[in-house]
Each structure stands twice: as C-alpha cells, then as structure tokens.
Design a protein around this motif. Structure first.
Motif, PDB file in Angstrom:
ATOM      1  N   ASP A 103       0.739  -1.135  -0.116  1.00 49.42           N
ATOM      2  CA  ASP A 103      -0.021  -0.006   0.124  1.00 49.42           C
ATOM      3  C   ASP A 103       0.855   1.276   0.158  1.00 49.42           C
ATOM      4  OD1 ASP A 103      -2.472  -1.127  -0.136  1.00 49.42           O
ATOM      5  OD2 ASP A 103      -2.435  -1.615   2.190  1.00 49.42           O
ATOM      6  N   ASP A 107       0.665   4.033  -2.838  1.00 49.49           N
ATOM      7  CA  ASP A 107       0.230   5.372  -2.524  1.00 49.49           C
ATOM      8  C   ASP A 107       1.244   6.511  -2.938  1.00 49.49           C
ATOM      9  OD1 ASP A 107      -2.222   5.225  -1.209  1.00 49.49           O
ATOM     10  OD2 ASP A 107      -1.608   6.377   0.713  1.00 49.49           O
ATOM     11  N   LYS A 110       0.558   7.484  -6.268  1.00 51.36           N
ATOM     12  CA  LYS A 110      -0.757   8.120  -6.421  1.00 51.36           C
ATOM     13  C   LYS A 110      -0.428   9.627  -6.194  1.00 51.36           C
ATOM     14  CE  LYS A 110      -5.050   6.142  -5.084  1.00 51.36           C
ATOM     15  NZ  LYS A 110      -5.756   5.772  -4.034  1.00 51.36           N
ATOM     16  N   ASP A 311     -12.186   9.702  -9.719  1.00 53.03           N
ATOM     17  CA  ASP A 311     -12.055   8.343  -9.071  1.00 53.03           C
ATOM     18  C   ASP A 311     -10.715   7.876  -8.424  1.00 53.03           C
ATOM     19  OD1 ASP A 311     -14.787   8.287  -9.607  1.00 53.03           O
ATOM     20  OD2 ASP A 311     -14.407   6.933 -11.479  1.00 53.03           O
ATOM     21  N   LYS A 313      -8.843   9.141  -6.196  1.00 45.04           N
ATOM     22  CA  LYS A 313      -8.656   9.346  -4.616  1.00 45.04           C
ATOM     23  C   LYS A 313      -9.034   7.891  -3.979  1.00 45.04           C
ATOM     24  CE  LYS A 313     -10.235  12.000  -0.773  1.00 45.04           C
ATOM     25  NZ  LYS A 313     -11.581  11.513  -0.541  1.00 45.04           N
ATOM     26  N   ASP A 314     -10.189   7.397  -4.386  1.00 48.44           N
ATOM     27  CA  ASP A 314     -10.537   6.164  -3.749  1.00 48.44           C
ATOM     28  C   ASP A 314     -10.183   4.990  -4.597  1.00 48.44           C
ATOM     29  OD1 ASP A 314     -11.941   7.476  -1.946  1.00 48.44           O
ATOM     30  OD2 ASP A 314     -13.677   7.761  -3.161  1.00 48.44           O
ATOM     31  N   PHE A 315      -9.408   5.109  -5.703  1.00 51.29           N
ATOM     32  CA  PHE A 315      -8.951   3.742  -6.417  1.00 51.29           C
ATOM     33  C   PHE A 315      -7.948   2.935  -5.437  1.00 51.29           C
ATOM     34  CE2 PHE A 315      -5.953   1.994  -9.440  1.00 51.29           C
ATOM     35  CZ  PHE A 315      -6.800   1.157 -10.273  1.00 51.29           C
ATOM     36  N   ASP A 316      -8.199   1.750  -5.379  1.00 50.48           N
ATOM     37  CA  ASP A 316      -7.573   0.648  -4.779  1.00 50.48           C
ATOM     38  C   ASP A 316      -6.870  -0.382  -5.856  1.00 50.48           C
ATOM     39  OD1 ASP A 316      -6.285  -0.954  -2.943  1.00 50.48           O
ATOM     40  OD2 ASP A 316      -8.039  -1.567  -1.916  1.00 50.48           O
ATOM     41  N   ASP A 320      -9.448  -2.877  -6.983  1.00 49.80           N
ATOM     42  CA  ASP A 320     -10.226  -2.401  -8.182  1.00 49.80           C
ATOM     43  C   ASP A 320      -9.544  -3.027  -9.505  1.00 49.80           C
ATOM     44  OD1 ASP A 320     -12.012  -1.277  -6.303  1.00 49.80           O
ATOM     45  OD2 ASP A 320     -10.709   0.723  -6.563  1.00 49.80           O
ATOM     46  N   SER A 348      -9.705  -7.595   0.436  1.00 56.30           N
ATOM     47  CA  SER A 348      -9.699  -7.093   1.801  1.00 56.30           C
ATOM     48  C   SER A 348      -8.580  -8.310   2.386  1.00 56.30           C
ATOM     49  CB  SER A 348     -10.918  -6.612   2.075  1.00 56.30           C
ATOM     50  OG  SER A 348     -12.064  -7.817   1.678  1.00 56.30           O
TER      51      SER A 348
END
Ligand code: SF4
Ligand SMILES: [Zn+2]
Ligand SMILES: [Zn+2]
Lengths: 379, 418
Positions: A103, A107, A110, A311, A313-316, A320, A348
């Motif tokens: 992550d 990040d 991103k 989108d 910001k919330d893109f994982d 996704d 998750s």
C-alpha cells in the motif's frame, strides 16, 4: 518480443491477443503512416502522445527495504532490501530480485499523480481536466496521456523542457535573482510565479510546522545528502525571522551561518519535495511503447485500466484492478518456488508471507499474482 | 503607412521580410500573376521568369554571396522592395543546388539578423506598436497575445505566448534563460518583454529560412544549371570560395587527433558538425566543445581552430575564452559538463538519427551484466566506447578465426571425399 504489428481494426487485435495470449502487450504512443513497417524511417512519423510515467520503481520508498529481496544466483543466500554489491556468503555479484508492492509504494505513486495533475498540469499548464487521460499501469504506477493537438506536435526538445519544468531541473538561481547583495541574501517571494514562488511557499510551510518537521525534512531528504545538524539548528533558531520575512513578502533571507552554498542545498531539498517525480525518459521518447489498456500486466495479473481523475482518490489497485471477481471459492493450487514470497493484500485479505515449498490453495487473483511474480508454480 | 488590410500589417513589412507567410503574394501582385498561375508553373520557369522581369536581380544575388562569403552577414542591397522579395526564393534554390550548408547557415543568419535590426529600428522610432509584432507572429502561425497592463515585479510584460508556441522556438536557443523553468509561466502562458519576443522571432526566422536541401533532386539541379544566370552565379560563388579556403575547407574530423573522432560522443559530434557547416553556436555549446577538447588532451590552439569556421569567428575573443576555459593564468582548468547538464541545455544528442549512440541511450554493460549510465562525455563515454570497440574488434577476430576454421574443415572434407 514481437514488434511492428499493425491491425486493420479492433477485431483483429482482439483475435490476435486471444490466439497468442502474450504475457505483456504494448502499443506505440506514436502515430505512424505505416505502423507495420520494420524500421522507424519507413514507418513515417506523424505525431506522438505526450506520456507521463509515474512509477514507484524509480521513486525512493522506505517500504522497499521491507518487501524487496535479492537472492544470490550462485549460492542462494537471501538479502532483504536493496541488492548488495556482492554476496557476503560467496562473493558472487549476480542476483535474482524479488520486487514487491504494498500500500505504501502504491500510495506514493498515487500522490505523485495528484501532485503532477494539481500543481502542474491543471494550474500552470492550464490543461482542461477532460484532456488528461489517466491509466493504472497494472503494477505500481500510473500513466498520464495528453493527446490534444498542442501536445501531439511537440518535438523532443519541447518535451524535455516540459519534463524539466515538472521535475525542477535547470532552475537557475542567477536568473531568478537569488544572490548576495551587500551581504544580504536575496531569496524568493511567495508571489513569484513558477518555481521561485514554489520554493518560497514550501520553505514557509515547513517552517510554520515547527522544529520536528524542519529536522525531519532536512535530515532525511528524498534525494542526496542531508543537511548537517549545525546548519539545521541555524535554520531553527532563525525560524521566526524567516517566517516573518516570507509572509511579509520580503526577499531578504539573511541568516548568519548559512552560506550561499548551504542555501542552494536547502533549495535542492525543497525542489525534490515539490517536483512531480516522473520518469523523464518516457516523456521525451518519441517512439515509446505503452501498455495496452485492458490487457493484464504480466508481472501481477492486474488490469491496465483507465481511471477517471475524480475516482483516483478512492482507487485501490489491489482491489479495483483485479482481473477476476473476488471470489474465495474460485481457487488454484500452487506451490511456492522462491525462497520467500512476501506479504501481499489482495482485495481485503492479507496473504503470506510464504516460504519455499509451501503448497497452497489460494483464490484466483492471489494465485495469479504469485505466479506472475515468479515466486510460485502451478501444482 | 499602407496597411494590407487582410493581414493587418503594413505593406512595407511584407517587402522587407520575405519569410512572412504572405510575402510571396505581394510579389505575385507586382508581377501581375495570379496565385493559381504561379502554382502551375515549374520552379525552373519561375526562376527564368524572375530574372527576366527584374534586371537588377542577378547583380543583387551576386552581391549577397560576396557578402556572406566574406563573413559579412548583412544586406548591402536595398531590403524593402519587390526585388528583395524576388531574391529570396532564388537564393534558397541556389543554395539547395550547391548543397553547401555553410552558405545555407550564412543565409539564415543574414535574414535573422536583418529581422532583429529592422524591428529595433521601428522600436526606436516608436511608430511600431506591440500589436504589429503580435500580427507578425500570427502571420507565422504562432499565437502571441498582447496585454499592455501586465506587470511582474515592477516590469511590464506586454506579451503572452502559449507554451507550445514558445517551446517550438525557445528550445532551439539552447540557453538557460530560455528554459521554461526560468520564465514567468502561469496558466499555460509565458510572459515576455518586447526584447524577448524580438529574439524569439529572430530564432524563428533562422529556422524558417533554412534551405530545404532535399527539395532539389539531381534532375532538377542539372536543369537549374542550364539557366545562364544560375551558372554565372554558381561560377562566381566557387571562385569566391576558393579565396576563402580556410573557412570552407576545414575539416576537424580528419586532422591529426589526440583521441580519434570515433570516440567522440553524439553531443560533441553534433556540435562539430554544425560548426563545420558554419552555424553559430550558443554560449553553452561553445563552452561544451571547448571543455571537451581541453579535457581530452587537445591544445588551446587546436581548440581555437574548431571555431574558425563560425561566421562570427573572432580570433581574439575565441582565444581569450579558450584560455579562460583552460585555466591559463591563475584560474583552474574547468572540467567537462556532465550529461545531466548537457541534457538540460538540449545539447545531448543520444537519440539523434545521425549522431545518436546506443551507449548513451541504454548505458554501458559491465562484464557482470550490470548496466551503468553514461554520465560524462569526456570521461566515461570515451572509456566505454573504447571498451565497446575493443569488444567488437575481438569478436571480429573470433569471427575470422571461426570462418577460417570452417573453410579448413570444408577443405579437409573435400580432400577426404576425393
Ligand atoms: S548521453 Fe552524455 S555523452 Fe551521450 S550524447 Fe548525451 S550528453 Fe553526450
Ligand atoms: Zn552467494
Ligand atoms: Zn512498498
């Protein structure tokens, strides 16, 4: 690698992909008169997208030390983090690398996309949001494509200028009036446009956050040498003075004990915090190959996909961009073949770390990821 | 001042500046020829026609070449009439036919300087509003707007250019102060003062007036040489060039060298190529080449010699600068710019179709397979180039050995089968 293929339409491309099932698929970012020709000369260059590549691979991240490994090709000794110059067991210099994602590094790339888009493309280059095409690369980064006429026609020199601007390369202190005038050091004003103003603002932001922040920034710069403790202390003891000068838009930044050389190092550290950390080589190349949207990345099995900027910001990516439905029932039997398979989150759930020889029944996306990373085989 | 309404520019400008997009129309008007008609006749016919219509043309063209061959890059013939316009395409054709790049660069320098000079004259007379500069740019397809009320740090910046237009020209000046990062840049626009804009225009003219050497093929060129005026001019050019041998014949690549030019990196080869062909170099390019020479065991003398073919060569200045770079007197010898610097100056040519080198693009491969990037043209480039050439040499020897083995074997086989 099979190159120089041209397809009359989408249908043919899809058929080709189905029949050959390549591990990696790319297309050219360049438009040619005859894309199928063998050499660049014969292809007939028309124009080229302006492509920005942001990839955690070339940005220093600390998580790398936790999840990357080098394995000696000769004796199999394993080293965590960066590859050593030579193996401490057998002196060999050849290693296999296990480079992982987490992550934190996802990040970091991103954040750099936000930096690029917000602080450079939208604000300074005034590019309308709808002209900014954003893609997840399928691994640990993002691609930004600019396809409007003004970008398509830029030559290589112009592309380099834009990359230099975004990365803060070639900033001339002399031209921007940073110099000593009768023993007074002239800095920049927050009202200056472009980089001079950016540097002043960044310094101001760090100063007002107080001593611990100042130490953190100058002790652990993103790139290059840290500032020595005495100089950092000088900066701290003159903190209030500098805050006043900058907020009053005064350009005199006179701090005893800080020479022009030190100031320039301070500015460099600030620059590296401000710049958008892009891979310049990609942006200036007029014959670049780019991963095909909708294909799977051969090192992860994740989808290369277009993302709407709103989108992002919330893109994982670990959720996704998975290629198959996140279904725990749909599993694959694999065996770990590498000395280590570091921890990974898919969807998750966290998986691993696993050791060599472990036989596992894992959900499809996870198994695919480990297979693509070459740390496992099908059983 | 008569204004050509359609383009919103004084007619005088079209007569002075043949590189403007519609100047040829002014010429056609004078010749009473329609554009369609002009489009339908061949280059040869056009040249013949122009010589027939304008008696003075031949002499003016000769004068032009006399000047540039003597390194006088200025017009000594009138520059505001239709003959000045007629001269332009003919000069372009003659230089393309001659294929001589030194002459081509002298031509572009002449037009570029002339443009700057004339514009500053207008400026001194104050009868030339900024609006007209804007119209010149728009005639050339470059968007540049004027707003007289913009001040930055107390200085007026009346011109605004969008960044693609700006970069098209500015990157060719190869100087720090033209880098986007060192400019007032906001909302996609670069803010410029009048002087900047004139210099940009000058650079644009230089690019625009460069003869297209490919436009003339063998056949066309032999036809051109049948036009008596053209032959006359070409003869005179070659006579004049013979009296200025040093400038037109110097070839740095073949002179005795401390390191062979096969070891030169792309950036340096490209600069040498340009200087040999009579292009003026930017300050940074000059320094780069001087540092390179001085750091590869060349003497000051050899280094000064490089610049001899420059149209703006001045022995005294060149010598002074070179000695300075070499650290004569008390100064220290300067080391070569590194690749990062050269890239930011747009001097790096790693990808150039003519000079580019894989070594620069992909880095050098060490024995253990590790890839190291090239960082300095005078140090590691030369080192790795030598390694590469050695490797190549060795593999050629191996190839030879192998192939001779093969022929031995076939010979044996043949003997056996007898
Ligand atoms: S990489 Fe370095 S040596 Fe090679 S062309 Fe560029 S600047 Fe010159
Ligand atoms: Zn080992
Ligand atoms: Zn990570």
């Amino acid at each position: 690698m099979v190159r120089h293929i041209q397809f009359p339409s989408n249908k043919y491309l899809v058929r080709h992909l189905i029949t050959t099932a390549p591990r990696h698929s790319y297309h050219s970012a360049t438009y040619y008169e005859r894309p199928g020709a063998e050499t660049m000369d014969q292809k007939g260059y028309i124009s080229c997208d302006f492509v920005v590549d942001i990839d955690a691979d070339h940005i220093p991240t600390s998580c790398r030390h936790n999840h990357d490994y080098a394995i000696c090709k000769a004796c199999g000794a394993m080293f965590q983090g960066e590859k050593p110059l030579k193996c401490s067991e057998c002196e060999s210099t050849k290693f296999d690398k296990i480079s992982w994602i987490c992550d934190e590094c996802l990040d970091v790339s991103k954040k750099q996309v936000f930096n690029l888009v917000e602080n450079f493309l939208l604000k300074e280059f005034s590019i309308p949001l709808e002209d900014i095409n954003l893609y997840f690369s399928g691994h640990r980064g993002y691609h930004v494509h600019l396809k409007t006429k003004e970008f398509l026609d830029l030559d290589q020199d112009a592309r380099r200028e834009i990359s230099d601007y975004v990365t803060g390369e070639g900033f001339s202190f002399k031209i921007w009036d940073y110099r000593k005038i009768q023993n007074n050091m002239m800095g920049f004003s927050i009202e200056d446009p472009g980089w001079a103003g950016k540097i002043a603002k960044e310094l101001y932001n760090i100063l007002i956050q107080g001593e611990p922040r100042i130490i953190e920034v100058f002790e652990k710069p993103i790139y290059g040498k840290k500032l020595n403790a005495v100089l950092i202390n000088n900066l701290i003891s003159n903190r209030q003075y500098l805050i006043n000068q900058i907020s009053n838009k005064r350009k005199i930044w006179q701090v005893a004990g800080l020479s022009d050389k030190t100031w320039i190092r301070i500015f460099e550290i600030l620059r590296d915090r401000i710049k958008a950390d892009i891979d310049v080589v990609v942006s200036i190349d007029l014959h670049r190959l780019i991963r095909l949207e909708g294909s799977l990345h051969g090192k992860t099995g994740f989808k290369v996909m277009k993302i709407k900027y709103e989108d992002l910001k919330d893109f994982d990516p670990l959720k996704d961009a998975l290629s198959f439905p996140d279904n725990q029932e749909n599993t694959l039997d694999i065996e770990i073949t590498a000395p280590i398979s570091p921890k990974i989150r898919i969807g998750s759930t966290n998986y691993g770390p696993y050791n060599k020889g472990e036989k596992l029944k894992l959900p499809l996306n996870t198994a695919l990821f480990l297979l693509c990373k070459d740390v496992a085989k099908l059983k | 001042m008569e204004i050509i309404q359609k383009y919103n520019l004084p007619k005088q400008l079209f007569l002075q500046f043949p590189w403007l997009n519609e100047s040829s129309k002014v010429l056609f008007d004078d010749l009473n020829i329609s554009e369609e008609k002009m489009g339908s006749i061949s280059l040869i016919e056009m040249v013949q026609f122009l010589f027939k219509e304008y008696d003075e043309l031949l002499e003016r063209i000769k004068q032009f070449f006399r000047n540039i061959i003597q390194s006088k890059e200025e017009f000594s013939t009138p520059t505001g009439d239709v003959i000045h316009l007629a001269m332009y395409p003919v000069l372009q054709i003659i230089i393309s036919v001659s294929g001589n790049r030194i002459l081509g660069n002298a031509l572009t320098n002449t037009y570029a300087k002339h443009c700057q000079l004339e514009l500053s004259k207008y400026n001194a007379k104050k009868d030339f509003p900024n609006k007209i500069l804007q119209n010149i740019f728009s005639n050339l397809g470059i968007s540049c707007t004027v707003d007289e009320h913009i001040f930055k740090n107390g200085i007026k910046y009346p011109f605004q250019m969008d960044f693609p237009s700006y970069l098209r020209v500015s990157t060719k000046i190869r100087n720090d102060s033209w880098k986007l990062i060192n400019r007032y840049f906001e909302s996609g626009k670069i803010y410029l003062i009048r002087h900047d804009v004139v210099l940009l225009l000058r650079e644009f003219v230089r690019q625009k007036t460069l003869p297209d050497y490919r436009q003339i093929n063998k056949e066309l060129s032999s036809q051109m040489e049948k036009i008596p005026e053209i032959t006359d001019i070409l003869d005179e050019i070659s006579k004049m060039m013979a009296t200025h041998k040093k400038r037109f014949e110097s070839s740095i690549f073949s002179e005795g060298e401390t390191i062979g030019s096969e070891l030169f990196p792309p950036c340096i080869k490209a600069i040498l190529y340009r200087v040999i062909h009579g292009e003026n170099l930017s300050h940074n390019e000059r320094l780069a080449i001087a540092f390179f020479y001085l750091n590869t065991n060349h003497s000051v003398e050899e280094t000064v010699d490089i610049f001899r073919t420059s149209p703006d060569f001045d022995e005294k200045i060149a010598r002074y600068q070179t000695e300075f770079a070499a650290g004569s007197g008390k100064g220290k010898k300067y080391s070569m710019y590194n690749c990062v610097k050269l890239k930011s100056y747009h001097i790096c040519r790693d990808d150039d179709p003519n000079f580019g080198d894989k070594l620069c693009r992909d880095g050098a491969k060490k024995r253990n397979g590790e890839i190291v990037p090239i960082q300095n043209p005078a140090k590691d480039f030369i080192f790795w180039k030598k390694v590469e050439l050695n490797r190549l040499h060795r593999s050629q020897i191996v190839d030879q050995l192998e192939s001779s083995d093969e022929s031995e074997i076939t010979k044996k086989k043949e003997e056996d089968s007898k």
